[in-house]
Design a protein around this motif. Structure first.
Motif, PDB file in Angstrom:
ATOM      1  N   ASP A 108      -1.862   0.190  -7.024  1.00  0.00           N
ATOM      2  CA  ASP A 108      -2.945  -0.778  -7.068  1.00  0.00           C
ATOM      3  C   ASP A 108      -4.061  -0.317  -8.002  1.00  0.00           C
ATOM      4  OD1 ASP A 108      -1.594  -2.384  -5.292  1.00  0.00           O
ATOM      5  OD2 ASP A 108      -2.719  -1.684  -3.533  1.00  0.00           O
ATOM      6  N   ASN A 115       0.921   2.376  -1.613  1.00  0.00           N
ATOM      7  CA  ASN A 115       0.691   1.497  -2.759  1.00  0.00           C
ATOM      8  C   ASN A 115      -0.665   1.706  -3.424  1.00  0.00           C
ATOM      9  OD1 ASN A 115       3.181   0.173  -2.756  1.00  0.00           O
ATOM     10  ND2 ASN A 115       2.509  -1.221  -1.152  1.00  0.00           N
ATOM     11  N   ASN A 154      -2.904  -0.829 -11.593  1.00  0.00           N
ATOM     12  CA  ASN A 154      -2.951  -2.242 -11.970  1.00  0.00           C
ATOM     13  C   ASN A 154      -4.390  -2.700 -12.209  1.00  0.00           C
ATOM     14  OD1 ASN A 154      -0.197  -2.615 -11.896  1.00  0.00           O
ATOM     15  ND2 ASN A 154      -0.190  -3.283  -9.755  1.00  0.00           N
ATOM     16  N   ASN A 155      -5.323  -2.261 -11.383  1.00  0.00           N
ATOM     17  CA  ASN A 155      -6.726  -2.629 -11.561  1.00  0.00           C
ATOM     18  C   ASN A 155      -7.285  -2.090 -12.868  1.00  0.00           C
ATOM     19  OD1 ASN A 155      -6.764  -4.009  -9.161  1.00  0.00           O
ATOM     20  ND2 ASN A 155      -7.648  -2.330  -7.984  1.00  0.00           N
TER      21      ASN A 155
END
Length: 64
Positions: A54, A50, A57-58
């Motif tokens: 991640d 993931n 998304n950040n």
């Protein structure tokens, strides 16, 4: 050309051990890698898999 290489390699003492060593290194590496994959914990695999999501998304949240 190939005949020259073969004759030259035949004159080197102990050269027959190098292909055996190379095969052993290759085999040991992949057996070790296979053992690591089999014994890896599912939580660790999920966490590592993931990471790209991640990070994406950040970055999207920072742009907003």
């Amino acid at each position: 050309m190939l005949k020259y290489i073969k004759n030259h390699m035949d004159s080197i003492a102990g050269i027959e051990i190098y292909p055996i060593i190379s095969l052993l290194i290759f085999f040991i590496f992949f057996v070790g890698l296979f053992y690591w994959v089999i014994t890896a914990k599912k939580d660790y695999i999920n966490t590592v898999s993931n990471i790209p999501l991640d990070l994406d998304n950040n970055q999207n949240q920072e742009e907003l």
